[in-house]
Design an enzyme around this catalytic site. Structure first.
Site, PDB file in Angstrom:
ATOM      1  N   SER A 152     -65.066 -48.503  33.197  1.00  9.59           N
ATOM      2  CA  SER A 152     -63.778 -48.130  32.580  1.00  9.59           C
ATOM      3  C   SER A 152     -63.251 -46.764  32.996  1.00  9.59           C
ATOM      4  O   SER A 152     -62.088 -46.456  32.717  1.00  9.59           O
ATOM      5  CB  SER A 152     -63.901 -48.152  31.061  1.00  9.59           C
ATOM      6  OG  SER A 152     -63.868 -49.475  30.605  1.00  9.59           O
ATOM      7  N   LYS A 188     -60.176 -46.904  34.933  1.00 10.40           N
ATOM      8  CA  LYS A 188     -58.889 -47.171  34.267  1.00 10.40           C
ATOM      9  C   LYS A 188     -57.965 -45.949  34.315  1.00 10.40           C
ATOM     10  O   LYS A 188     -56.750 -46.085  34.259  1.00 10.40           O
ATOM     11  CB  LYS A 188     -59.120 -47.578  32.812  1.00 10.40           C
ATOM     12  CG  LYS A 188     -59.820 -48.928  32.634  1.00 10.40           C
ATOM     13  CD  LYS A 188     -60.204 -49.144  31.170  1.00 10.40           C
ATOM     14  CE  LYS A 188     -60.926 -50.460  30.936  1.00 10.40           C
ATOM     15  NZ  LYS A 188     -61.468 -50.566  29.567  1.00 10.40           N
ATOM     16  N   TYR A 208     -58.834 -56.691  38.090  1.00 10.10           N
ATOM     17  CA  TYR A 208     -59.438 -55.857  37.034  1.00 10.10           C
ATOM     18  C   TYR A 208     -60.961 -55.726  37.241  1.00 10.10           C
ATOM     19  O   TYR A 208     -61.515 -54.631  37.165  1.00 10.10           O
ATOM     20  CB  TYR A 208     -59.115 -56.467  35.673  1.00 10.10           C
ATOM     21  CG  TYR A 208     -59.835 -55.798  34.518  1.00 10.10           C
ATOM     22  CD1 TYR A 208     -59.357 -54.608  33.974  1.00 10.10           C
ATOM     23  CD2 TYR A 208     -60.995 -56.348  33.978  1.00 10.10           C
ATOM     24  CE1 TYR A 208     -60.030 -53.983  32.931  1.00 10.10           C
ATOM     25  CE2 TYR A 208     -61.661 -55.746  32.935  1.00 10.10           C
ATOM     26  CZ  TYR A 208     -61.177 -54.554  32.410  1.00 10.10           C
ATOM     27  OH  TYR A 208     -61.849 -53.946  31.384  1.00 10.10           O
ATOM     28  N   TYR A 241     -62.661 -45.022  22.965  1.00 10.98           N
ATOM     29  CA  TYR A 241     -62.428 -46.108  22.005  1.00 10.98           C
ATOM     30  C   TYR A 241     -62.554 -45.574  20.579  1.00 10.98           C
ATOM     31  O   TYR A 241     -61.971 -44.545  20.256  1.00 10.98           O
ATOM     32  CB  TYR A 241     -63.370 -47.296  22.290  1.00 10.98           C
ATOM     33  CG  TYR A 241     -63.550 -47.504  23.767  1.00 10.98           C
ATOM     34  CD1 TYR A 241     -62.446 -47.841  24.559  1.00 10.98           C
ATOM     35  CD2 TYR A 241     -64.763 -47.294  24.410  1.00 10.98           C
ATOM     36  CE1 TYR A 241     -62.569 -47.991  25.933  1.00 10.98           C
ATOM     37  CE2 TYR A 241     -64.891 -47.441  25.778  1.00 10.98           C
ATOM     38  CZ  TYR A 241     -63.796 -47.784  26.529  1.00 10.98           C
ATOM     39  OH  TYR A 241     -63.911 -47.915  27.872  1.00 10.98           O
ATOM     40  N   VAL A 283     -68.881 -48.396  30.759  1.00 10.03           N
ATOM     41  CA  VAL A 283     -70.022 -49.141  30.230  1.00 10.03           C
ATOM     42  C   VAL A 283     -71.224 -49.104  31.205  1.00 10.03           C
ATOM     43  O   VAL A 283     -72.328 -49.513  30.862  1.00 10.03           O
ATOM     44  CB  VAL A 283     -69.520 -50.575  29.862  1.00 10.03           C
ATOM     45  CG1 VAL A 283     -69.484 -51.475  31.072  1.00 10.03           C
ATOM     46  CG2 VAL A 283     -70.305 -51.157  28.733  1.00 10.03           C
TER      47      VAL A 283
HETATM   48  N1  GLN Z   1     -65.475 -54.005  33.048  1.00  8.76           N
HETATM   49  C1  GLN Z   1     -65.803 -53.664  31.697  1.00  8.76           C
HETATM   50  C2  GLN Z   1     -65.232 -54.687  30.731  1.00  8.76           C
HETATM   51  O1  GLN Z   1     -64.162 -55.133  30.903  1.00  8.76           O
HETATM   52  C3  GLN Z   1     -65.304 -52.297  31.380  1.00  8.76           C
HETATM   53  C4  GLN Z   1     -65.599 -51.872  29.966  1.00  8.76           C
HETATM   54  C5  GLN Z   1     -66.050 -50.441  29.828  1.00  8.76           C
HETATM   55  O2  GLN Z   1     -66.472 -49.779  30.753  1.00  8.76           O
HETATM   56  N2  GLN Z   1     -66.019 -49.983  28.614  1.00  8.76           N
HETATM   57  O3  GLN Z   1     -65.836 -55.065  29.780  1.00  8.76           O
END
Ligand code: GLN
Length: 306
Positions: free
Chosen positions: A65, A68, A190, A242, A260
């Site tokens: 993430s 992003k 994605y 989050y 993650v």
């Molecule tokens: N690719 C992961 C997902 O969509 C990214 C989530 C994350 O890093 N928090 O679940």
């Protein structure tokens, strides 16, 4: 790098290395579970180019993430303020992959850093670029001056094979008309974007532009305007972790973004960007030791945006 920073980082790293790691490696993307969970790295890059790293700072990992922020930067450059009609700028107070608030807000994700928001950003890039997968990678390579950065097909394929929640999110948003392209195409991009690999050194260097008013530190090339860079930092502060964003602001006091894969990048505008990596995650999906290490570093340095 002056000794004040290096000593603080060395001491904090030692202190947190000794902590019992109560986190758990993410297993919902099976390939992520194959990582050595004892990995622990940190790397800081200051705006004058001075840098310092420790532990497994040169070992690459899946930034997930954290990417992003880079896709948002690219889409924000393309769409300007119009982007905020597709994705909001409010903290969600929910997990990164939650479907909950999409119904309430008619398919407008609360912010670009939860999965739903990042899927809309991917959709925007697909609509505006000839080949989003290639052009996003080119953008990150140029931004970081690292032509060898790449996606991990293994991680992307593994996530794709198990990405039921993201598939649900993307279809749900499409049902409200806030995804223009075919969900399968958006999801493929994605998963590729999330599979980008970097080490802590590369990550801290790449993110220095957001500590430097949107300009690269090497040649001062403008990536985005100062005002847009301020806004991306504000989003990282309020939404980067989050449902733990408040706690990160409270304990660390810097804009940041987690992934993650166990990575976290944080930055102190006008000063530095820092990246940490430890794969075991706390219940909110953020690196257990990474959070603690950054908290210790900013507490000891007594420097934060507050
Ligand atoms: N690719 C992961 C997902 O969509 C990214 C989530 C994350 O890093 N928090 O679940």
């Amino acid at each position: 790098m002056d000794s004040t920073y290096t000593n603080i980082i060395k001491n904090a790293y030692r202190e947190i290395s000794l902590l019992e790691n109560k986190g758990k490696v993410a297993t919902y993307i099976p390939e992520l579970a194959n990582v050595d969970d004892a990995m622990f790295g940190v790397h800081i890059t200051r705006l004058d180019g001075a840098e310092f790293g420790m532990g497994n700072n040169l070992e690459k990992f899946s930034i997930q993430s954290i990417a992003k922020v880079l896709s948002l930067t690219m889409a924000y450059k393309i769409m300007g303020e119009r982007i905020w009609s597709r994705v909001d700028v409010e903290p969600s107070g929910t997990k990164f992959d939650s479907l909950l608030l999409l119904e309430t807000y008619h398919g407008i994700p609360r912010n670009p850093f939860i999965n739903s928001g990042a899927l809309v950003v991917c959709d925007i890039l697909i609509s505006h670029l000839d080949n989003a997968r290639e052009e996003f990678l080119d953008f990150v390579r140029a931004l970081s001056d690292m032509p060898h950065l790449n996606y991990s097909d293994k991680i992307a394929d593994s996530e794709k094979a198990h990405g039921y929640r993201n598939t649900a999110l993307c279809n749900f948003i499409k049902s409200f008309g806030n995804i223009e392209n075919e969900p399968a195409e958006v999801l493929d991009f994605y998963f590729d974007m999330c599979s980008l690999e970097m080490n802590c050194q590369q990550l801290s260097k790449t993110f220095t532009f957001l500590a430097n008013g949107g300009h690269k530190i090497i040649d001062n090339k403008k990536i985005i305007s100062k005002s847009n860079s301020k806004r991306i930092n504000a989003l990282m502060l309020t939404c980067g972790f989050y449902d733990e964003s408040g706690e990160f602001a409270f304990k660390v006091g810097l804009p940041g973004k987690s992934g993650v894969g166990g990575g976290i990048v944080a930055l102190y505008p006008g000063n530095y960007a820092i990246a940490v990596w430890s794969p075991k995650l706390n219940p909110n999906g953020n690196s257990f030791k990474g959070m603690k290490l950054l908290e210790t570093i900013t507490t000891h340095s007594e420097l934060s945006i507050f």
